[in-house]
Enzyme design. Structure first.
Site, PDB file in Angstrom:
ATOM      1  N   GLY B  35       8.026  -6.855  10.333  1.00 45.92           N
ATOM      2  CA  GLY B  35       7.803  -5.915   9.239  1.00 45.92           C
ATOM      3  C   GLY B  35       6.331  -5.767   8.964  1.00 45.92           C
ATOM      4  O   GLY B  35       5.521  -6.636   9.279  1.00 45.92           O
ATOM      5  N   GLY B  37       3.629  -4.049   5.929  1.00 49.46           N
ATOM      6  CA  GLY B  37       3.527  -3.407   4.627  1.00 49.46           C
ATOM      7  C   GLY B  37       2.091  -3.325   4.160  1.00 49.46           C
ATOM      8  O   GLY B  37       1.164  -3.501   4.961  1.00 49.46           O
ATOM      9  N   ALA B  38       1.942  -3.071   2.875  1.00 49.79           N
ATOM     10  CA  ALA B  38       0.603  -2.914   2.315  1.00 49.79           C
ATOM     11  C   ALA B  38      -0.180  -4.215   2.441  1.00 49.79           C
ATOM     12  O   ALA B  38      -1.396  -4.205   2.578  1.00 49.79           O
ATOM     13  CB  ALA B  38       0.708  -2.496   0.855  1.00 49.79           C
ATOM     14  N   ASP B 146       5.911 -11.026  -8.778  1.00 50.34           N
ATOM     15  CA  ASP B 146       6.352  -9.738  -8.229  1.00 50.34           C
ATOM     16  C   ASP B 146       7.799  -9.826  -7.739  1.00 50.34           C
ATOM     17  O   ASP B 146       8.070  -9.744  -6.547  1.00 50.34           O
ATOM     18  CB  ASP B 146       5.418  -9.339  -7.093  1.00 50.34           C
ATOM     19  CG  ASP B 146       5.535  -7.865  -6.738  1.00 50.34           C
ATOM     20  OD1 ASP B 146       6.250  -7.130  -7.447  1.00 50.34           O
ATOM     21  OD2 ASP B 146       4.909  -7.442  -5.754  1.00 50.34           O
TER      22      ASP B 146
END
Lengths: 244, 321
Positions: B35, B37-38, B146
């Protein structure tokens, strides 16, 4: 250990400046005085104006800060992220300087083995949490920004929530540009909390003037006022008016 | 996503690439990308210790912070909270120092995917598991920060919720730096971003809100009222309204209290809805309509039959008698 105060200018703009000094030069001037300049470029979806974007990046580079181009919608998170990351960057800069003094040559945090790097990062995090912070927010209110100002307001309230959740003290002040008689227009004097700015952006400047450089110059002046204010706390209004 | 001077490198590794650490000398062979992501990219890799997940962060400070958190989580007794950390090192490639860390590879389905195929009942069960782990974390003086479906995974086999990304874990009393608007107390106007157990419990409640409607929505003018009304009027959430409202307004100071009350609520409420998992929503609605139509047909037949019987009786009475 006496910690200093981190000083930042946060510039929110959407385009090219067209009046007065080169904004990057003014940002470099700010950096020389220990003030980091961060820039958030709010752009339209269809905008692909390279020169505007380059100016935004140059200001942040010259000002020792961080730049970020965003679409209006992501503004809230970006404003707090940029402010945070600029704080970390400044603190790391200071720590790297110290490391170089101790270890010599060009040793920085990144040259340490991972275990020691982890320890240093804990110190950076700790400082970022507890250090005092002063942010002078400069908002471009030229006509093209009009539709974005409600989002800017919300983003600033959100920034206040985030920063006031830290242990350290915060001071904010808010200026818009262009102003009527000066480059900037004071909307909010130094205050620890951005509580209600709901009607702050009502007066919009029309016309095509965007004096970003002079606005940064005036923002620098507000900081010298805070240091004087801390000695003469009763005379706030006098010093805030006398700067021009 | 970020475009600033602290940006590390964008990593793109082909499968088969060998990565050797500069400080500890361990080697990893990339199998595939798990994966991206940011925050960075995670690869599945072979290592001397078996299969591991290797993470390259875009921001080096972020990577260091994450490693610090993983180390702290490993000190907590009992079942592991985050993925176990194996190694932290730098990889020298093309003259650059690229920092990475290797951790336990958790096999399973990301919570987001899981919620898509399983029913809301499952979301509640997983939440009860999650709250147990949160209670342990809070007792150690930390919060998750988060908390959102993307940072959670349902491990297989066993269907247990595990923590995938712990980059937002924060000491209680400090400020939450990483958050996602829909799951953030500050965004909805229900409080500050200073880390306390209530911050996590707000996000936990929002995971259920998300799971029930399988969507995120934006706040409106009166965001607090909007959210409470949404819960009140949602067919899957209304039965949990008491628990959700308490979590959202910060009434629970401990994850355990929320867990106990949620458990009790679920035990008491049997689910009257038909299970909808594995069935796409639209066709099933159509089928229901068809069924209803068929039912209406039967009714008409019945009425007609009764009517005909009545006529027949009348006929008998008039002619036979």
């Amino acid at each position: 250990m006496k910690k200093g105060t981190l000083k930042q200018i946060l510039l929110i703009t959407d385009g090219c400046s067209n009046q007065g000094e080169d904004p990057a030069a003014m940002a470099a001037l700010a950096k020389e005085q220990g003030i980091a300049v961060n820039v958030i470029g709010v752009i339209h979806d269809h905008q692909s104006d390279d020169s505007g974007i380059r100016e935004i990046e140059d200001i942040a580079l010259a000002g020792g800060g961080i730049s970020q181009i965003v679409h209006t919608k992501q503004l809230s998170q970006t404003v707090q992220m940029v402010t945070r990351q600029a704080m970390t960057q400044t603190i790391k800069g200071v720590i790297n300087q110290e490391l170089q003094n101790i270890l010599g040559d060009h040793e920085t945090m990144e040259d340490l083995p991972p275990e020691k790097r982890g320890k240093v990062m804990e110190v950076v995090d700790e400082l970022g949490e507890t250090v005092d912070l002063e942010v002078c927010i400069l908002v471009d209110t030229s006509a093209s920004m009009k539709s974005k100002l409600p989002t800017v307001q919300e983003a600033l309230l959100d920034l206040s929530i985030s920063l006031n959740s830290r242990m350290g003290n915060n001071q904010f002040c808010l200026y818009s540009f262009p102003g009527k008689r000066h480059a900037t227009n004071k909307l909010m004097a130094w205050t620890p909390q951005i509580d209600s700015i709901s009607s702050v952006f009502t007066k919009l400047a029309s016309g095509g003037i965007t004096p970003t450089g002079p606005a940064i110059r005036e923002a620098i002046q507000t900081f010298s006022k805070t240091s004087r204010r801390s000695f003469l706390s009763d005379d706030e209004s006098f010093y805030e008016e006398s700067g021009y | 996503m970020m475009n600033h001077s602290m940006k590390n490198q964008d990593i793109n590794l082909a499968s088969g690439t060998m990565i050797t650490g500069k400080w500890h000398g361990k080697s990893y062979q990339v199998i595939k990308c798990l994966g991206s992501g940011a925050q960075g990219t995670v690869y599945l890799a072979h290592s001397p210790a078996g299969r591991v997940a290797v993470k390259f962060s875009k921001d080096r400070s972020q990577a260091t912070t994450e490693v610090n958190v993983l180390k702290e989580l490993q000190k907590v007794q009992g079942e592991p909270l985050g993925p176990s950390l194996y190694d932290v090192d730098d990889w020298v490639a093309r003259g650059r120092n690229i920092s990475f860390y290797a951790m336990e590879y958790i096999r399973g389905l990301p919570l987001v995917e899981y919620l898509k195929v399983k029913g809301f009942d499952w979301a509640c069960i997983l939440m009860i598991q999650l709250l147990k782990d949160l209670e342990r974390l809070h007792r150690e003086g930390w919060i998750f920060g988060d908390l959102k479906p993307e940072n959670l995974i349902v491990s297989e086999p066993g269907f247990r919720i595990r923590w995938l990304d712990v980059g937002g874990v924060t000491l209680i009393g400090r400020s939450v730096k990483e958050y996602t608007e829909f799951f953030d107390r500050g965004y909805w106007g229900f409080g500050h971003r200073k880390a306390d157990p209530q911050y996590d419990l707000f996000a936990a409640a929002m995971i259920l809100v998300y799971a029930a409607g399988r969507k995120r929505f934006e706040k409106q003018q009166d965001s607090k009222k909007q959210l409470l009304e949404y819960i009140k009027n949602h067919k899957r959430l209304s039965s949990l309204q008491t628990v959700l409202n308490k979590a959202i307004t910060g009434k629970y100071t401990r994850a355990k209290d929320m867990r106990d009350e949620l458990l009790q609520q679920i035990n008491e409420t049997s689910s009257p809805q038909t299970r909808y998992y594995n069935k796409p929503v639209k066709p099933s609605r159509k089928m229901q309509q068809k069924r209803r139509r068929r039912k209406r047909g039967w009714m008409a037949m019945l009425v007609l039959g009764v009517f005909a019987a009545g006529l027949y009786i009348l006929y008998l009475k008039l002619y036979v008698m």
